[in-house]
Write a protein that holds these residues in place. Structure first.
Motif, mmCIF file in Angstrom:
data_model
loop_
_atom_site.group_PDB
_atom_site.id
_atom_site.type_symbol
_atom_site.label_atom_id
_atom_site.label_comp_id
_atom_site.label_asym_id
_atom_site.label_seq_id
_atom_site.Cartn_x
_atom_site.Cartn_y
_atom_site.Cartn_z
ATOM 1 N N PHE A 46 27.111 -1.175 -23.486
ATOM 2 C CA PHE A 46 25.738 -0.860 -23.857
ATOM 3 C C PHE A 46 25.311 -1.689 -25.056
ATOM 4 C CE2 PHE A 46 26.951 3.069 -21.770
ATOM 5 C CZ PHE A 46 25.782 3.525 -21.177
ATOM 6 N N PHE A 47 24.043 -2.050 -25.097
ATOM 7 C CA PHE A 47 23.401 -2.479 -26.323
ATOM 8 C C PHE A 47 22.761 -1.240 -26.921
ATOM 9 C CE2 PHE A 47 23.316 -6.538 -24.037
ATOM 10 C CZ PHE A 47 23.809 -7.377 -25.021
ATOM 11 N N ALA A 48 22.670 -1.193 -28.243
ATOM 12 C CA ALA A 48 21.947 -0.111 -28.928
ATOM 13 C C ALA A 48 21.013 -0.753 -29.931
ATOM 14 C CB ALA A 48 22.911 0.844 -29.623
ATOM 15 N N THR A 49 19.830 -0.195 -30.042
ATOM 16 C CA THR A 49 18.831 -0.714 -30.959
ATOM 17 C C THR A 49 17.962 0.428 -31.459
ATOM 18 O OG1 THR A 49 17.250 -2.516 -31.279
ATOM 19 C CG2 THR A 49 17.107 -1.296 -29.191
ATOM 20 N N HIS A 50 16.889 0.092 -32.144
ATOM 21 C CA HIS A 50 15.951 1.098 -32.664
ATOM 22 C C HIS A 50 14.592 0.872 -32.013
ATOM 23 C CE1 HIS A 50 14.041 -1.854 -35.355
ATOM 24 N NE2 HIS A 50 15.264 -2.347 -35.467
ATOM 25 N N GLU A 74 27.240 -2.332 -28.559
ATOM 26 C CA GLU A 74 26.921 -3.427 -29.477
ATOM 27 C C GLU A 74 25.545 -3.164 -30.078
ATOM 28 O OE1 GLU A 74 27.127 -7.287 -31.393
ATOM 29 O OE2 GLU A 74 28.542 -5.718 -30.807
ATOM 30 N N ILE A 75 25.473 -3.071 -31.399
ATOM 31 C CA ILE A 75 24.225 -2.758 -32.100
ATOM 32 C C ILE A 75 23.469 -4.039 -32.411
ATOM 33 C CG2 ILE A 75 23.239 -1.776 -34.213
ATOM 34 C CD1 ILE A 75 25.704 0.160 -34.198
ATOM 35 N N LYS A 76 22.197 -4.055 -32.039
ATOM 36 C CA LYS A 76 21.304 -5.177 -32.331
ATOM 37 C C LYS A 76 20.052 -4.612 -32.989
ATOM 38 C CE LYS A 76 23.931 -8.255 -30.855
ATOM 39 N NZ LYS A 76 24.661 -8.851 -31.947
ATOM 40 N N THR A 77 19.719 -5.122 -34.179
ATOM 41 C CA THR A 77 18.616 -4.546 -34.955
ATOM 42 C C THR A 77 17.339 -5.380 -34.950
ATOM 43 O OG1 THR A 77 19.465 -5.570 -36.969
ATOM 44 C CG2 THR A 77 20.203 -3.320 -36.480
ATOM 45 N N SER A 78 17.366 -6.523 -34.259
ATOM 46 C CA SER A 78 16.168 -7.359 -34.200
ATOM 47 C C SER A 78 16.276 -8.329 -33.030
ATOM 48 C CB SER A 78 15.998 -8.161 -35.504
ATOM 49 O OG SER A 78 17.019 -9.132 -35.614
ATOM 50 N N ILE A 79 15.159 -8.955 -32.714
ATOM 51 C CA ILE A 79 15.136 -9.974 -31.665
ATOM 52 C C ILE A 79 16.065 -11.129 -32.066
ATOM 53 C CG2 ILE A 79 13.687 -11.681 -30.495
ATOM 54 C CD1 ILE A 79 11.334 -9.659 -30.866
ATOM 55 N N ASP A 97 17.014 6.486 -33.201
ATOM 56 C CA ASP A 97 16.133 6.601 -34.364
ATOM 57 C C ASP A 97 16.905 7.030 -35.609
ATOM 58 O OD1 ASP A 97 16.656 9.287 -34.002
ATOM 59 O OD2 ASP A 97 14.579 9.844 -33.563
ATOM 60 N N GLY A 98 18.215 7.092 -35.509
ATOM 61 C CA GLY A 98 19.052 7.475 -36.640
ATOM 62 C C GLY A 98 19.445 8.941 -36.621
ATOM 63 N N TYR A 99 18.666 9.741 -35.938
ATOM 64 C CA TYR A 99 18.976 11.171 -35.855
ATOM 65 C C TYR A 99 19.542 11.521 -34.494
ATOM 66 C CZ TYR A 99 16.476 11.368 -40.175
ATOM 67 O OH TYR A 99 16.090 11.150 -41.459
ATOM 68 N N THR A 100 19.082 10.834 -33.513
ATOM 69 C CA THR A 100 19.585 10.995 -32.160
ATOM 70 C C THR A 100 19.390 9.665 -31.440
ATOM 71 O OG1 THR A 100 19.555 12.396 -30.179
ATOM 72 C CG2 THR A 100 17.412 11.831 -31.146
ATOM 73 N N ALA A 101 19.755 9.635 -30.179
ATOM 74 C CA ALA A 101 19.604 8.420 -29.386
ATOM 75 C C ALA A 101 19.371 8.815 -27.939
ATOM 76 C CB ALA A 101 20.850 7.545 -29.515
ATOM 77 N N GLU A 102 18.820 7.876 -27.205
ATOM 78 C CA GLU A 102 18.536 8.115 -25.787
ATOM 79 C C GLU A 102 18.991 6.912 -24.988
ATOM 80 O OE1 GLU A 102 14.700 8.798 -22.855
ATOM 81 O OE2 GLU A 102 14.459 9.050 -25.022
ATOM 82 N N MET A 146 23.358 0.715 -39.626
ATOM 83 C CA MET A 146 24.011 1.997 -39.883
ATOM 84 C C MET A 146 23.162 3.149 -39.352
ATOM 85 S SD MET A 146 26.932 1.301 -41.127
ATOM 86 C CE MET A 146 27.462 2.887 -41.732
ATOM 87 N N MET A 147 21.843 3.029 -39.433
ATOM 88 C CA MET A 147 20.939 4.048 -38.904
ATOM 89 C C MET A 147 21.079 4.127 -37.376
ATOM 90 S SD MET A 147 17.676 4.326 -37.246
ATOM 91 C CE MET A 147 17.003 2.701 -37.462
ATOM 92 N N VAL A 148 21.090 2.989 -36.711
ATOM 93 C CA VAL A 148 21.259 2.964 -35.254
ATOM 94 C C VAL A 148 22.615 3.553 -34.895
ATOM 95 C CG1 VAL A 148 21.497 1.461 -33.226
ATOM 96 C CG2 VAL A 148 19.695 1.015 -34.909
ATOM 97 N N ARG A 149 23.639 3.148 -35.622
ATOM 98 C CA ARG A 149 24.993 3.648 -35.366
ATOM 99 C C ARG A 149 25.058 5.160 -35.466
ATOM 100 N NH1 ARG A 149 30.141 1.373 -38.711
ATOM 101 N NH2 ARG A 149 30.269 3.309 -39.861
ATOM 102 N N ARG A 150 24.440 5.727 -36.487
ATOM 103 C CA ARG A 150 24.477 7.180 -36.684
ATOM 104 C C ARG A 150 23.865 7.910 -35.485
ATOM 105 N NH1 ARG A 150 22.400 7.358 -41.473
ATOM 106 N NH2 ARG A 150 20.266 7.492 -40.746
ATOM 107 N N GLY A 151 22.723 7.447 -34.994
ATOM 108 C CA GLY A 151 22.106 8.087 -33.834
ATOM 109 C C GLY A 151 22.972 7.990 -32.593
ATOM 110 N N VAL A 152 23.568 6.812 -32.369
ATOM 111 C CA VAL A 152 24.449 6.633 -31.210
ATOM 112 C C VAL A 152 25.682 7.523 -31.349
ATOM 113 C CG1 VAL A 152 25.897 4.988 -29.942
ATOM 114 C CG2 VAL A 152 23.621 4.296 -30.731
ATOM 115 N N GLN A 153 26.222 7.614 -32.548
ATOM 116 C CA GLN A 153 27.379 8.485 -32.757
ATOM 117 C C GLN A 153 27.031 9.927 -32.406
ATOM 118 O OE1 GLN A 153 27.989 7.244 -36.855
ATOM 119 N NE2 GLN A 153 29.978 6.378 -36.337
#
Length: 161
Positions: free
Chosen positions: A91-95, A66-71, A113-118, A22-29
């Protein structure tokens, strides 16, 4: 008044996502909104799969994130390749805690990082057929309208009586 409602109290969160996802999603959003890209989380596709984020650009491009939070999350999940049939760009998205070099280099990569994304790596474009684009846009529009109605009803319980 029915004792059981078919509508979720939180129509935009279904409980299957981890706090980190959810944190990754928020930054991507936030990144997508800054680029004037509309998006829907957890959108079911015709294939029966559910994409983490489906985005629609002002030009009508369909992007799936597609959000991936770990290896391990990336290692065990092979369903994401099916999403390629439903988008112009993927795209893949991660932290920042996940090494970026584990992701396939032939797809885009976003770090959040939950606040923004690059965007670390742009996704190559593979244009959808006209029929698939139309189907995706109709699915996006109908789901958007359904979720808006559910959110309105959740905010005003008198609407469901």
């Amino acid at each position: 008044m029915p004792l059981v409602s078919p509508f979720s109290k939180e129509p935009l969160i279904d409980g299957r996502q981890s706090e980190r996802a959810m944190m990754v999603r928020r930054g991507v959003q936030r990144l997508m909104i800054a680029h004037r890209v509309s998006l829907l989380p957890e959108m079911p596709l015709k294939s029966g799969r559910r994409a983490d984020l489906v985005c629609l650009s002002e030009q009508g491009d369909v992007i799936i994130v597609e959000i991936k939070t770990s290896i391990e999350d990336l290692r065990v999940d092979r369903k994401w390749s099916e999403y390629l049939l439903h988008c112009d760009r993927f795209f893949f998205a991660t932290h920042p805690g996940v090494p970026p070099d584990i992701f396939p280099t032939d797809h885009g990569l976003i770090v959040s990082d939950g606040y923004t994304a690059e965007v670390l790596r742009e996704a190559p474009e593979k244009r959808l057929s006209a029929a698939t684009r139309k189907a995706m846009m109709l699915r996006f529009a109908r789901l958007s309208a359904d979720r808006l109605l559910q959110a309105e009803w959740a905010a005003n319980p008198f609407m469901t009586e």
